[in-house]
Design a protein around this motif. Structure first.
Motif, mmCIF file in Angstrom:
data_model
loop_
_atom_site.group_PDB
_atom_site.id
_atom_site.type_symbol
_atom_site.label_atom_id
_atom_site.label_comp_id
_atom_site.label_asym_id
_atom_site.label_seq_id
_atom_site.Cartn_x
_atom_site.Cartn_y
_atom_site.Cartn_z
ATOM 1 N N ILE A 168 11.331 -20.547 -36.822
ATOM 2 C CA ILE A 168 12.678 -20.202 -37.300
ATOM 3 C C ILE A 168 12.648 -18.887 -38.075
ATOM 4 N N ASP A 169 11.623 -18.716 -38.928
ATOM 5 C CA ASP A 169 11.496 -17.474 -39.701
ATOM 6 C C ASP A 169 11.326 -16.271 -38.778
ATOM 7 N N VAL A 170 10.489 -16.424 -37.740
ATOM 8 C CA VAL A 170 10.263 -15.316 -36.806
ATOM 9 C C VAL A 170 11.545 -15.004 -36.037
ATOM 10 N N TYR A 171 12.274 -16.051 -35.637
ATOM 11 C CA TYR A 171 13.527 -15.846 -34.910
ATOM 12 C C TYR A 171 14.534 -15.088 -35.769
ATOM 13 N N ARG A 172 14.625 -15.455 -37.037
ATOM 14 C CA ARG A 172 15.563 -14.769 -37.931
ATOM 15 C C ARG A 172 15.162 -13.311 -38.144
ATOM 16 N N SER A 173 13.868 -13.071 -38.258
ATOM 17 C CA SER A 173 13.391 -11.699 -38.413
ATOM 18 C C SER A 173 13.704 -10.878 -37.162
ATOM 19 N N TYR A 174 13.468 -11.474 -35.993
ATOM 20 C CA TYR A 174 13.763 -10.787 -34.732
ATOM 21 C C TYR A 174 15.252 -10.472 -34.637
ATOM 22 N N GLU A 175 16.083 -11.443 -35.005
ATOM 23 C CA GLU A 175 17.532 -11.257 -34.941
ATOM 24 C C GLU A 175 17.991 -10.155 -35.894
ATOM 25 N N ALA A 176 17.392 -10.115 -37.097
ATOM 26 C CA ALA A 176 17.760 -9.084 -38.072
ATOM 27 C C ALA A 176 17.399 -7.693 -37.568
ATOM 28 N N ASN A 177 16.206 -7.556 -36.972
ATOM 29 C CA ASN A 177 15.801 -6.261 -36.419
ATOM 30 C C ASN A 177 16.697 -5.854 -35.250
ATOM 31 N N GLN A 178 17.077 -6.832 -34.443
ATOM 32 C CA GLN A 178 17.962 -6.552 -33.316
ATOM 33 C C GLN A 178 19.319 -6.040 -33.805
ATOM 34 N N LYS A 179 19.866 -6.667 -34.835
ATOM 35 C CA LYS A 179 21.156 -6.239 -35.388
ATOM 36 C C LYS A 179 21.053 -4.854 -36.016
ATOM 37 N N MET A 180 19.894 -4.562 -36.618
ATOM 38 C CA MET A 180 19.690 -3.233 -37.209
ATOM 39 C C MET A 180 19.738 -2.157 -36.125
ATOM 40 N N ILE A 181 19.091 -2.410 -34.993
ATOM 41 C CA ILE A 181 19.113 -1.435 -33.899
ATOM 42 C C ILE A 181 20.527 -1.266 -33.360
ATOM 43 N N MET A 225 4.031 -20.580 -30.487
ATOM 44 C CA MET A 225 4.271 -21.422 -29.322
ATOM 45 C C MET A 225 2.963 -22.042 -28.814
ATOM 46 N N ASN A 226 1.874 -21.288 -28.882
ATOM 47 C CA ASN A 226 0.577 -21.824 -28.471
ATOM 48 C C ASN A 226 0.153 -22.956 -29.398
ATOM 49 N N ASN A 227 0.415 -22.803 -30.705
ATOM 50 C CA ASN A 227 0.104 -23.874 -31.649
ATOM 51 C C ASN A 227 0.903 -25.135 -31.328
ATOM 52 N N ILE A 228 2.196 -24.963 -31.069
ATOM 53 C CA ILE A 228 3.059 -26.107 -30.793
ATOM 54 C C ILE A 228 2.644 -26.797 -29.490
ATOM 55 N N ALA A 229 2.262 -25.995 -28.489
ATOM 56 C CA ALA A 229 1.879 -26.564 -27.193
ATOM 57 C C ALA A 229 0.602 -27.387 -27.281
ATOM 58 N N SER A 237 0.126 -28.055 -37.415
ATOM 59 C CA SER A 237 1.217 -28.813 -38.004
ATOM 60 C C SER A 237 2.505 -28.507 -37.251
ATOM 61 N N GLY A 238 3.104 -29.539 -36.661
ATOM 62 C CA GLY A 238 4.353 -29.336 -35.924
ATOM 63 C C GLY A 238 5.474 -28.870 -36.830
ATOM 64 N N THR A 239 5.567 -29.466 -38.030
ATOM 65 C CA THR A 239 6.635 -29.096 -38.964
ATOM 66 C C THR A 239 6.498 -27.651 -39.414
ATOM 67 N N GLN A 240 5.281 -27.272 -39.845
ATOM 68 C CA GLN A 240 5.074 -25.926 -40.347
ATOM 69 C C GLN A 240 5.282 -24.880 -39.257
ATOM 70 N N ASN A 241 4.847 -25.174 -38.047
ATOM 71 C CA ASN A 241 5.016 -24.208 -36.964
ATOM 72 C C ASN A 241 6.474 -24.052 -36.565
ATOM 73 N N MET A 242 7.262 -25.131 -36.658
ATOM 74 C CA MET A 242 8.688 -25.011 -36.375
ATOM 75 C C MET A 242 9.383 -24.168 -37.444
ATOM 76 N N VAL A 243 8.972 -24.353 -38.709
ATOM 77 C CA VAL A 243 9.520 -23.521 -39.786
ATOM 78 C C VAL A 243 9.157 -22.057 -39.553
ATOM 79 N N ASN A 244 7.897 -21.808 -39.161
ATOM 80 C CA ASN A 244 7.465 -20.438 -38.884
ATOM 81 C C ASN A 244 8.244 -19.840 -37.714
#
Length: 403
Positions: A370-383, A29-33, A361-368
């Motif tokens: 999304i990856d972090v969000y998916r990882s967070y969601e997967a860990n949340q579902k595991m718990i 988020m700091n990179n994007i800002a 890079s706006g594109t690369q940071n947005m991709v990153n």
């Protein structure tokens, strides 16, 4: 019992993963800002695994005797640090005379300590050569120097190619020696008196440090005077060359910090200020070295003055070099020195009427993101899954109906 260990393992890994993802999200988020912040250097988060833990079962009071191994517990990963990428952003022409961009010669290659004409100093190089007597030198012919346990260069020491070594590469990761098929190391280090120095061992007396210019090494910055909320002042460094005119004709940075002059020896003058000359008739304020420009009448575009407004002879607004591994970020585009920091006069080119854009890079940071969000969601579902399974175990397994 084994299932209980696996459940604890899963909970620990998922929980630590969620915390690490939150820290990674902050970095992104700091990179994007700061996509549009001149001179901004984006960062990436580095993760590290927690140590594994051995789980054993033993009877109370047995002091571990007869323990039964249940397995290893994985504790997941944690956010270790944020690493800045110091690769240069694109240089964009603005045609504003007070906009400056630094063209840094250390943008590519490696940084290593070497024996220069002025003594041991960190230098940038794109190649290494073998000189007289097998001494490894930079492409400019400067003998490279090893460092001691404190990271200081060992004056007079030399790094020599091992004549018994048969291989293509001289250096491995971060400057470590390469070992060939016969077990011969690519280089050896000797002291000023020719005595061998142990390298790359637990009790090493010396090491060769080679740092990539992308994440470390020597880079050029503009010196500014940072003032904190309590009014304390300290030297700060920035790549943001978007300058404006403050009170009394003094030049300030985009964040309102006073620009500082440098003396003939390249050292920053903390009490100095950069003042525009009202008598100057011209369009260009800074030369490629940062020095003032003279108009047809011989008037300089600016002067470097002290706290009393008196001109400081020989002082200019010149960039300085510093090892970026010894500085700490301060805000979006400023850095402060640490006790390990040493400033050197820079040969970076100052380009007027241009700004260095953010290297994020706006594109690369947005991709990153999304990856972090998916990882967070997967860990949340595991718990949630483990919690649901444990709840079912407590309520249903082993229960007797109608009791």
């Amino acid at each position: 019992m084994k299932w209980g260990i696996e459940a604890m393992d899963g909970l620990s890994s998922a929980a630590s993963g969620m915390l690490a993802d939150e820290r990674l999200q902050q970095v992104i988020m700091n990179n994007i800002a700061n996509l549009s912040t001149p001179g901004f250097k984006q960062s990436s988060g580095q993760l590290m695994s927690f140590p594994e833990q051995l789980a054993q079962r033993y009877s109370s009071g047995s002091n571990g005797a007869g323990a039964v191994t249940l397995g290893m517990m994985q504790n997941g990963a944690y956010f270790q640090e944020s690493v800045s990428n110091f690769s240069p952003g694109l240089t964009q022409t603005t045609n504003r005379p007070l906009d400056l961009a630094l063209i840094d010669p250390a943008a590519t290659g490696d940084t290593v300590y070497a024996q220069t004409a002025k003594g041991p100093a960190p230098v940038s190089t794109t190649q290494f050569i073998v000189g007289r007597g097998g001494v490894i030198e930079t492409g400019a012919g400067q003998p490279i120097l090893p460092v001691d346990a404190n990271g200081s260069p060992i004056a007079g020491a030399r790094v020599l190619v091992n004549p018994a070594y048969h291989g293509a590469a001289l250096f491995g990761a971060a400057g470590s020696p390469v070992v060939d098929a016969q077990g011969n190391e690519s280089y050896r280090v000797v002291s000023k008196t020719g005595q061998p120095l142990a390298v790359n061992t637990p009790n090493a007396q010396a090491a060769v440090q080679i740092v990539s210019s992308q994440t470390g090494g020597i880079h050029a910055f503009f010196p500014v005077l940072n003032v904190d909320a309590q009014g304390n002042t300290r030297l700060a460094l920035t790549r943001d060359g978007q300058l404006t005119v403050g009170s009394n004709g003094f030049l300030i940075s985009s964040t309102g910090q006073a620009l500082l002059g440098t003396g003939p020896n390249g050292q920053v003058l903390l009490g100095s200020r950069i003042k525009l000359n009202p008598a100057y008739q011209g369009t260009t304020i800074f030369s490629p070295t940062g020095a003032p420009v003279l108009d047809q009448a011989g008037h300089p575009s600016y002067t470097v003055v002290n706290a009393n407004g008196q001109p400081l002879g020989g002082a200019t607004f010149a960039p300085v070099n510093v090892d970026v591994q010894t500085i700490q970020p301060l805000g979006a585009n400023e850095y402060v020195l640490t006790p390990a920091s040493t400033l050197y006069r820079s040969n970076a080119t100052v380009k007027s009427g241009a700004l260095e854009s953010s290297n994020a890079s706006g594109t690369q940071n947005m991709v990153n993101m999304i990856d972090v969000y998916r990882s967070y969601e997967a860990n949340q579902k595991m718990i949630q899954l483990i919690d649901k399974t444990l709840s079912k175990t407590v309520q249903d397994v082993g229960s007797v109906p109608n009791l």
